[in-house]
Design a protein around this motif. Structure first.
Motif, PDB file in Angstrom:
ATOM      1  N   ALA A   4       0.824  -1.206   0.000  1.00 38.40           N
ATOM      2  CA  ALA A   4       0.000   0.000   0.000  1.00 38.40           C
ATOM      3  C   ALA A   4       0.857   1.254   0.000  1.00 38.40           C
ATOM      4  O   ALA A   4       0.559   2.225  -0.719  1.00 38.40           O
ATOM      5  N   SER A   5       1.926   1.271   0.782  1.00 30.95           N
ATOM      6  CA  SER A   5       2.782   2.460   0.844  1.00 30.95           C
ATOM      7  C   SER A   5       3.452   2.726  -0.498  1.00 30.95           C
ATOM      8  O   SER A   5       3.510   3.881  -0.960  1.00 30.95           O
ATOM      9  N   VAL A   6       3.945   1.662  -1.140  1.00 38.59           N
ATOM     10  CA  VAL A   6       4.539   1.831  -2.468  1.00 38.59           C
ATOM     11  C   VAL A   6       3.495   2.338  -3.462  1.00 38.59           C
ATOM     12  O   VAL A   6       3.771   3.215  -4.292  1.00 38.59           O
ATOM     13  N   THR A   7       2.276   1.823  -3.357  1.00 35.41           N
ATOM     14  CA  THR A   7       1.221   2.221  -4.285  1.00 35.41           C
ATOM     15  C   THR A   7       0.789   3.663  -4.057  1.00 35.41           C
ATOM     16  O   THR A   7       0.476   4.389  -5.016  1.00 35.41           O
ATOM     17  N   ILE A   8       0.762   4.110  -2.808  1.00 39.48           N
ATOM     18  CA  ILE A   8       0.459   5.521  -2.541  1.00 39.48           C
ATOM     19  C   ILE A   8       1.507   6.405  -3.212  1.00 39.48           C
ATOM     20  O   ILE A   8       1.178   7.404  -3.870  1.00 39.48           O
ATOM     21  N   GLY A   9       2.781   6.034  -3.037  1.00 31.54           N
ATOM     22  CA  GLY A   9       3.829   6.804  -3.691  1.00 31.54           C
ATOM     23  C   GLY A   9       3.683   6.809  -5.205  1.00 31.54           C
ATOM     24  O   GLY A   9       3.838   7.845  -5.861  1.00 31.54           O
ATOM     25  N   ALA A  10       3.355   5.645  -5.773  1.00 32.68           N
ATOM     26  CA  ALA A  10       3.148   5.562  -7.222  1.00 32.68           C
ATOM     27  C   ALA A  10       1.963   6.408  -7.658  1.00 32.68           C
ATOM     28  O   ALA A  10       2.006   7.078  -8.703  1.00 32.68           O
ATOM     29  N   GLY A  11       0.886   6.392  -6.864  1.00 32.59           N
ATOM     30  CA  GLY A  11      -0.285   7.201  -7.192  1.00 32.59           C
ATOM     31  C   GLY A  11       0.030   8.688  -7.205  1.00 32.59           C
ATOM     32  O   GLY A  11      -0.458   9.432  -8.071  1.00 32.59           O
ATOM     33  N   VAL A  12       0.846   9.122  -6.260  1.00 36.51           N
ATOM     34  CA  VAL A  12       1.247  10.532  -6.218  1.00 36.51           C
ATOM     35  C   VAL A  12       2.051  10.890  -7.461  1.00 36.51           C
ATOM     36  O   VAL A  12       1.846  11.954  -8.071  1.00 36.51           O
ATOM     37  N   VAL A  13       2.962  10.012  -7.856  1.00 38.75           N
ATOM     38  CA  VAL A  13       3.776  10.272  -9.054  1.00 38.75           C
ATOM     39  C   VAL A  13       2.900  10.307 -10.302  1.00 38.75           C
ATOM     40  O   VAL A  13       3.022  11.215 -11.133  1.00 38.75           O
ATOM     41  N   LEU A  20      -4.006   6.046  -5.424  1.00 42.90           N
ATOM     42  CA  LEU A  20      -3.604   6.318  -4.047  1.00 42.90           C
ATOM     43  C   LEU A  20      -4.778   6.149  -3.082  1.00 42.90           C
ATOM     44  O   LEU A  20      -4.590   5.718  -1.939  1.00 42.90           O
ATOM     45  N   GLY A  21      -6.001   6.440  -3.528  1.00 42.86           N
ATOM     46  CA  GLY A  21      -7.164   6.211  -2.673  1.00 42.86           C
ATOM     47  C   GLY A  21      -7.363   4.737  -2.375  1.00 42.86           C
ATOM     48  O   GLY A  21      -7.699   4.362  -1.241  1.00 42.86           O
ATOM     49  N   SER A  22      -7.136   3.895  -3.378  1.00 47.37           N
ATOM     50  CA  SER A  22      -7.260   2.447  -3.184  1.00 47.37           C
ATOM     51  C   SER A  22      -6.220   1.940  -2.191  1.00 47.37           C
ATOM     52  O   SER A  22      -6.518   1.088  -1.340  1.00 47.37           O
ATOM     53  N   ALA A  23      -5.006   2.471  -2.281  1.00 52.38           N
ATOM     54  CA  ALA A  23      -3.943   2.033  -1.385  1.00 52.38           C
ATOM     55  C   ALA A  23      -4.197   2.480   0.054  1.00 52.38           C
ATOM     56  O   ALA A  23      -3.952   1.726   1.006  1.00 52.38           O
ATOM     57  N   VAL A  24      -4.701   3.699   0.227  1.00 46.38           N
ATOM     58  CA  VAL A  24      -5.007   4.179   1.580  1.00 46.38           C
ATOM     59  C   VAL A  24      -6.107   3.325   2.206  1.00 46.38           C
ATOM     60  O   VAL A  24      -6.083   3.052   3.408  1.00 46.38           O
ATOM     61  N   ALA A  25      -7.070   2.880   1.397  1.00 42.54           N
ATOM     62  CA  ALA A  25      -8.114   1.995   1.915  1.00 42.54           C
ATOM     63  C   ALA A  25      -7.508   0.720   2.495  1.00 42.54           C
ATOM     64  O   ALA A  25      -7.989   0.199   3.510  1.00 42.54           O
TER      65      ALA A  25
END
Length: 419
Positions: free
Chosen positions: A79-88, A105-110
């Protein structure tokens, strides 16, 4: 265990929580710049901040199943990697990237929203209020930092790079969690080793094998069948509605109703978020006061929201007091709701079910509130009607919080409090 070692062990937990609201909050102060450069209307740009919240509501049941399948450690790293990817991805600047990154990033935070409470249920049930307080305070530290720093960053670097650099926080969180906890295949442990009561010791760092979790959860009903899950969901609608409405509309409210400048009003939002760090941290100390009980904290935080909104509705000149009270209760209220959920869970499987139920209900309802308040403001041309709507929401929170408190008292009467 020494206090220093205990503090070091908390660093990965704090970093993972710290990142959760940064991408959404960082966008707020510069949303006009983003909408202009990307060719969006303000309504379309506003959707960028609401998409993650809607993802929380829609994807929480899926996230609960995913955490149960892949384990807590791998879920948090992924999830943390995906949040970072979503921001990029969101910072690439194209219309598909803006909305696609927001969904990512919303999916990863969930996923994190389920994994962290499950972790608290497994390892820290005997300190659930403290751990939920640390989580909420960490989120508010990240949010306040993003609110204060985002505009200067964008002014210096441009909005794409200025927003994209926040991905570093998520990647660091993933790396530190991986270094501290690993993501190896879960170790197969007997069901008796799974922490299911507050009296048991802190569990091992490795994830428990899904088969062991399934064996241990045979004695508990699914989380969605626990009445407290539904009551907390409704309470979360009220709390989240107040929080998201205040976060979205407080600057404009203070400008139009109390005569503040845009700069001062923006600083008040930052103060609202910074003060939110304090409320959760105070809760464990308040709980130790003579005669205090967990259910009474629900009453105090619910009434706090009511006091904040009544002050804004009836005494515009007292906005500093309203911001102070609202800042204290906004983090404390969620902490208490989350602690109720951990407190009544029989085991971590049921905990995931309770979290999925109340978060799905809560985020779905709360996401509507900023839109509703904006619509009422536009239709009436002033802030009296919107504020009294929020007062009504706070009154409902007091009532629903009372129902949750009653259920908690019944639960504690039926289950030995050694837990």
């Amino acid at each position: 265990m020494s206090p220093r070692r205990r503090a070091v062990q908390l660093v990965p937990f704090v970093l993972v929580a710290l990142q959760l609201q940064i991408p959404t909050i960082a966008l707020g102060p510069v949303i006009a710049v983003v909408s202009r450069d990307a060719g969006l209307t303000l309504g379309q740009a506003g959707a960028l901040t609401s998409i993650p919240v809607l993802c929380f509501a829609v994807l929480t049941p899926v996230a609960a199943r995913a955490v149960g399948t892949i384990g807590i450690n791998r879920a948090l790293v992924l999830a943390s990697v995906t949040i970072g990817a979503g921001v990029v991805v969101r910072s690439l600047g194209t219309l598909p990237a803006l909305f696609g990154g927001s969904i990512l990033l919303g999916s990863a935070v969930a996923l994190v929203n389920i994994a962290l409470p499950t972790l608290i249920t497994r390892r820290y049930r005997h300190r659930s209020l403290l751990m939920n307080a640390i989580q909420t305070s960490s989120i508010n530290v990240g949010s306040a930092t993003a609110a204060l720093v985002s505009a200067p960053l964008v002014a210096s670097l441009g909005w794409q790079l200025g927003l994209g650099v926040w991905s570093v926080v998520s990647l660091v969180a993933a790396a530190v969690w991986w270094w501290r906890n690993g993501i190896a295949r879960p170790e197969r442990l007997p069901a008796s080793s799974v922490v299911t009561t507050m009296a048991e010791a802190i569990a091992e760092d490795d994830d428990v094998d899904p088969a062991a979790r399934a064996a241990s959860s045979g004695r508990s009903v699914p989380g969605w069948r626990v009445p407290m899950a539904w009551v907390l969901g409704v309470a979360f609608v009220m709390h989240g509605g107040c929080y998201f409405a205040m976060s979205s509309w407080l600057p404009l409210l203070l400008q139009e109703r109390s005569g503040l400048s845009a700069t001062t009003a923006g600083a008040c939002v930052a103060a609202f978020l910074v003060i939110g760090v304090i409320g959760p941290v105070l809760l464990p100390a308040v709980l130790k006061l003579p005669g205090m009980a967990l259910w009474k904290l629900m009453t105090l935080t619910s009434i706090g929201w009511l006091v904040c909104l009544v002050l804004l509705a009836t005494a515009p000149a007292l906005w500093p007091l309203a911001v102070l009270v609202g800042g204290l209760v906004q983090g404390a209220s969620y902490t208490v709701i989350a602690t109720f959920a951990v407190h009544v869970a029989a085991d971590e499987d049921q905990s995931r079910g309770i979290q999925a139920t109340f978060q799905t209900i809560g985020f779905a309802g709360a996401a509507v509130m900023p839109v509703l308040i904006g619509a009422v403001r536009d239709s009436t041309g002033g802030w009296d009607a919107p504020l009294w709507v929020l007062v009504g929401v706070a009154v409902a929170l007091v009532v629903v919080g009372g129902v949750a408190s009653r259920l908690l008292v019944r639960h504690d009467a039926a289950v030995p409090a050694a837990a």
